[in-house]
Design a protein around this motif. Structure first.
Motif, PDB file in Angstrom:
ATOM      1  N   GLY A   1      55.850  41.301  35.117  1.00  0.00           N
ATOM      2  CA  GLY A   1      55.900  41.070  36.556  1.00  0.00           C
ATOM      3  C   GLY A   1      54.697  40.261  37.001  1.00  0.00           C
ATOM      4  O   GLY A   1      53.924  39.780  36.177  1.00  0.00           O
ATOM      5  N   ILE A   2      54.555  40.125  38.297  1.00  0.00           N
ATOM      6  CA  ILE A   2      53.423  39.383  38.850  1.00  0.00           C
ATOM      7  C   ILE A   2      52.195  40.280  38.791  1.00  0.00           C
ATOM      8  O   ILE A   2      52.230  41.426  39.241  1.00  0.00           O
ATOM      9  N   SER A   3      51.121  39.760  38.209  1.00  0.00           N
ATOM     10  CA  SER A   3      49.918  40.590  38.048  1.00  0.00           C
ATOM     11  C   SER A   3      49.188  40.706  39.390  1.00  0.00           C
ATOM     12  O   SER A   3      49.461  39.955  40.329  1.00  0.00           O
ATOM     13  N   GLU A   4      48.242  41.627  39.421  1.00  0.00           N
ATOM     14  CA  GLU A   4      47.495  41.852  40.672  1.00  0.00           C
ATOM     15  C   GLU A   4      46.704  40.621  41.078  1.00  0.00           C
ATOM     16  O   GLU A   4      46.582  40.308  42.261  1.00  0.00           O
ATOM     17  N   SER A   5      46.146  39.925  40.074  1.00  0.00           N
ATOM     18  CA  SER A   5      45.349  38.745  40.431  1.00  0.00           C
ATOM     19  C   SER A   5      46.263  37.621  40.912  1.00  0.00           C
ATOM     20  O   SER A   5      45.916  36.881  41.831  1.00  0.00           O
ATOM     21  N   GLU A   6      47.452  37.496  40.318  1.00  0.00           N
ATOM     22  CA  GLU A   6      48.400  36.464  40.778  1.00  0.00           C
ATOM     23  C   GLU A   6      48.853  36.751  42.211  1.00  0.00           C
ATOM     24  O   GLU A   6      48.965  35.848  43.034  1.00  0.00           O
ATOM     25  N   GLU A   7      49.075  38.032  42.465  1.00  0.00           N
ATOM     26  CA  GLU A   7      49.465  38.453  43.809  1.00  0.00           C
ATOM     27  C   GLU A   7      48.368  38.074  44.805  1.00  0.00           C
ATOM     28  O   GLU A   7      48.641  37.614  45.914  1.00  0.00           O
TER      29      GLU A   7
ATOM     30  N   ASP B   1      56.538  43.868  49.217  1.00  0.00           N
ATOM     31  CA  ASP B   1      57.711  43.249  49.838  1.00  0.00           C
ATOM     32  C   ASP B   1      57.590  41.728  49.909  1.00  0.00           C
ATOM     33  O   ASP B   1      58.599  41.034  49.916  1.00  0.00           O
ATOM     34  N   GLY B   2      56.363  41.232  49.981  1.00  0.00           N
ATOM     35  CA  GLY B   2      56.170  39.774  50.012  1.00  0.00           C
ATOM     36  C   GLY B   2      56.464  39.137  48.666  1.00  0.00           C
ATOM     37  O   GLY B   2      57.319  38.255  48.553  1.00  0.00           O
ATOM     38  N   VAL B   3      55.784  39.595  47.614  1.00  0.00           N
ATOM     39  CA  VAL B   3      55.981  38.983  46.284  1.00  0.00           C
ATOM     40  C   VAL B   3      57.383  39.238  45.740  1.00  0.00           C
ATOM     41  O   VAL B   3      57.893  38.428  44.970  1.00  0.00           O
ATOM     42  N   ASN B   4      58.000  40.321  46.177  1.00  0.00           N
ATOM     43  CA  ASN B   4      59.362  40.594  45.705  1.00  0.00           C
ATOM     44  C   ASN B   4      60.367  39.563  46.205  1.00  0.00           C
ATOM     45  O   ASN B   4      61.486  39.493  45.713  1.00  0.00           O
ATOM     46  N   SER B   5      59.957  38.776  47.206  1.00  0.00           N
ATOM     47  CA  SER B   5      60.887  37.766  47.726  1.00  0.00           C
ATOM     48  C   SER B   5      60.821  36.471  46.927  1.00  0.00           C
ATOM     49  O   SER B   5      61.561  35.535  47.206  1.00  0.00           O
TER      50      SER B   5
ATOM     51  N   ASN C   1      53.398  23.092  41.283  1.00  0.00           N
ATOM     52  CA  ASN C   1      54.672  22.975  42.020  1.00  0.00           C
ATOM     53  C   ASN C   1      55.374  24.324  42.128  1.00  0.00           C
ATOM     54  O   ASN C   1      55.941  24.665  43.163  1.00  0.00           O
ATOM     55  N   LEU C   2      55.341  25.083  41.023  1.00  0.00           N
ATOM     56  CA  LEU C   2      55.981  26.403  41.030  1.00  0.00           C
ATOM     57  C   LEU C   2      55.254  27.351  41.979  1.00  0.00           C
ATOM     58  O   LEU C   2      55.869  28.147  42.686  1.00  0.00           O
ATOM     59  N   PHE C   3      53.937  27.241  41.991  1.00  0.00           N
ATOM     60  CA  PHE C   3      53.110  28.059  42.895  1.00  0.00           C
ATOM     61  C   PHE C   3      53.498  27.737  44.338  1.00  0.00           C
ATOM     62  O   PHE C   3      53.702  28.647  45.153  1.00  0.00           O
ATOM     63  N   GLU C   4      53.617  26.448  44.605  1.00  0.00           N
ATOM     64  CA  GLU C   4      54.002  25.979  45.944  1.00  0.00           C
ATOM     65  C   GLU C   4      55.366  26.572  46.344  1.00  0.00           C
ATOM     66  O   GLU C   4      55.544  27.028  47.476  1.00  0.00           O
ATOM     67  N   GLY C   5      56.293  26.575  45.393  1.00  0.00           N
ATOM     68  CA  GLY C   5      57.629  27.128  45.647  1.00  0.00           C
ATOM     69  C   GLY C   5      57.561  28.620  45.934  1.00  0.00           C
ATOM     70  O   GLY C   5      58.243  29.130  46.832  1.00  0.00           O
ATOM     71  N   ALA C   6      56.702  29.310  45.174  1.00  0.00           N
ATOM     72  CA  ALA C   6      56.560  30.760  45.370  1.00  0.00           C
ATOM     73  C   ALA C   6      55.988  31.052  46.752  1.00  0.00           C
ATOM     74  O   ALA C   6      56.410  32.003  47.424  1.00  0.00           O
TER      75      ALA C   6
END
Lengths: 300, 166
Positions: A62-68, A166-170, A201-206
């Motif tokens: 999943g998305i790590s805490e630092s990525e979040e 709820d934010g990262v889950n989207s 680019n992927l970061f931007e999309g996220a």
């Protein structure tokens, strides 16, 4: 004889149970013939195959805490580009004190770099929970609150969105899988220009995905109800009056008008009724009155 | 004549031995240790966030468990006794783990490739690239927001004056 066979059977079953039914893998001989050079199309097919295999390997992460945390910073930077941060130190300190009081009693009292609360300079009432713990509340929404407990209720609800992710889950699942496969390539490890560029680019999309949920489309009704439920628990644990959540939601709902907050946090009479059912109306305690007094003294 | 359906003799001893091994594996160890997984984990003097901090426990550090109280675990680390919040150990949440004997050992060891993957993704380098591409974003005020801190003493006084729970 029957007993002996039974005993051996029992022993075998138990040993298999204890070893987790692992069967030792036998070494498979591999040919040591050098691989012939591949034509372009074949190489492409192998690459796709390798990428698919890698997708399976990393799909579970999943998305790590630092990525979040980095996602939350970017979302906040985008929100602050629309409305600046209030420079009112007294009000900022007060909002942070109330915010920390509820955050430390939430289901996620600590995040990677902690909770930070800021006031957005706009009269439009709204509040945003950026992944990782940056929470922005507008001056307009603070003005809608009549006392500290109502402000605490709004912040406890936003903290719950952070805690529930709820934010990262989207973030689009396919996009996230793409992030992992891109990050896993050898070139990315060295941060070669092209791959690093595609990660950007992927970061931007996220960020777009999260921003859309926070600002444009809003959370799902289930996510809202779940955040309300947790806010009631958090407020109770912190010593605030949980009925304050019903009071502020009820006031906002009666104002109506379909402003930004109605998109961000879908607000319906049914949601207000659910919160009212969760909390018991109690008489205002002397401490609550003392908190209301200090709220009145802050110049927002 | 032996009665079928009963286990006796060596079979009984084997069965008893296995039951004992299973029970020994299920019970928590005498000296339970937990591994801290969260960065910036603080060791607190009392089981609440308002209490004084005794120091930071780095991720990967093993701490000896002394007792538990609600969401808090009393531990000994580096000669200091203090309290860590349960969120310091996300993997240990859920109580006593089934022993390796029953589950066939750790489910999966991390391979070096996966560790490499886990370290990459959205990193400070990606943020730098994103900022370069989007110069209109207000990162300056995000940094300002993150620098703003409420000291533990300030928060403790705020909670006390408002009759709130520390």
């Amino acid at each position: 004889m029957r007993l002996k066979i039974g005993g051996i059977f029992l022993l075998v079953v138990t040993v298999l149970f204890l070893t987790g039914f692992k069967i030792p893998s036998l070494p498979v001989p591999t040919p040591s013939v050098p691989t012939p050079p591949m034509p372009g199309e074949a190489r492409k097919a192998v690459d796709i195959g390798a990428k698919t295999g890698q997708k399976a390997l990393v799909a579970a992460r999943g998305i790590s805490e630092s990525e979040e945390y980095y996602i939350g910073r970017a979302v906040a930077a985008r929100l602050l580009a629309r409305n600046p941060l209030s420079q009112n130190q007294e009000a900022t300190l007060y909002v942070n004190e109330v915010g920390q009081a509820v955050a430390q009693k939430s289901s996620m009292p600590r995040t990677y770099r902690g909770y930070h609360f800021g006031i957005l300079e706009t009269s439009e009432p709204n509040a945003y929970a950026c992944p990782g713990g940056i929470i922005l509340i507008t001056r307009g929404l603070i003005k809608e609150c009549q006392n500290e407990d109502e402000l605490a209720a709004v912040l406890a609800h936003e903290v719950a969105h952070v805690a529930h992710k709820d934010g990262v889950n989207s973030i689009n699942k396919a996009r996230w899988t793409e992030v992992l496969t891109t990050a896993g390539t050898e070139a990315a490890r060295q941060y070669g220009g092209g791959v690093a560029g595609s990660l950007v680019n992927l970061f931007e999309g996220a960020i777009d995905d999260v921003f859309k949920t926070l600002v444009v489309n809003g959370y799902s009704r289930g996510a809202e109800e779940s955040a309300d439920r947790e806010a009631v628990t958090t407020l109770t644990r912190a010593g605030y009056n949980p009925a304050a959540l019903a009071a502020i939601l009820s006031r906002l709902n009666s104002r109506g008008g379909g402003g930004g907050i109605f998109r961000s946090h879908p607000l319906t009479s049914q949601r207000v009724d659910v919160v009212k059912m969760l909390v018991r109306q109690t008489a205002s305690s002397p401490q609550e009155q003392a908190r209301a007094k200090r709220f009145q003294e802050v110049r927002f | 004549m032996k009665r079928p359906g009963y286990v006796s003799g060596p079979g009984l001893w084997v069965l008893l031995f296995l039951v004992m091994v299973l029970l020994a594996g299920l019970s928590p160890g005498q000296a339970e240790t937990l591994k801290v997984e969260r960065p910036n984990t603080q060791l607190y003097g009392s089981p609440n966030f308002g209490s004084s901090t005794l120091g930071t426990v780095p991720p990967g550090a093993e701490v000896a468990v002394i007792s538990r109280s609600g969401d808090w675990v009393q531990v000994n680390y580096g000669g200091k006794t203090g309290w860590l919040h349960k969120t310091a150990f996300p993997q240990a949440a859920g109580g006593v783990k089934l022993p390796g004997l029953l589950t066939g050992g750790p489910v999966r060891e991390s391979k070096s490739d996966e560790v490499a993957l886990a370290g990459k993704g959205f990193t400070p380098e990606v943020e730098a690239g994103f900022r370069q591409k989007n110069p209109g974003l207000n990162y300056a005020q995000v940094d300002q927001l993150e620098r703003f801190q409420v000291s533990p003493a300030q928060l403790a006084a705020f909670l006390r004056e408002g009759g709130l729970t520390p």
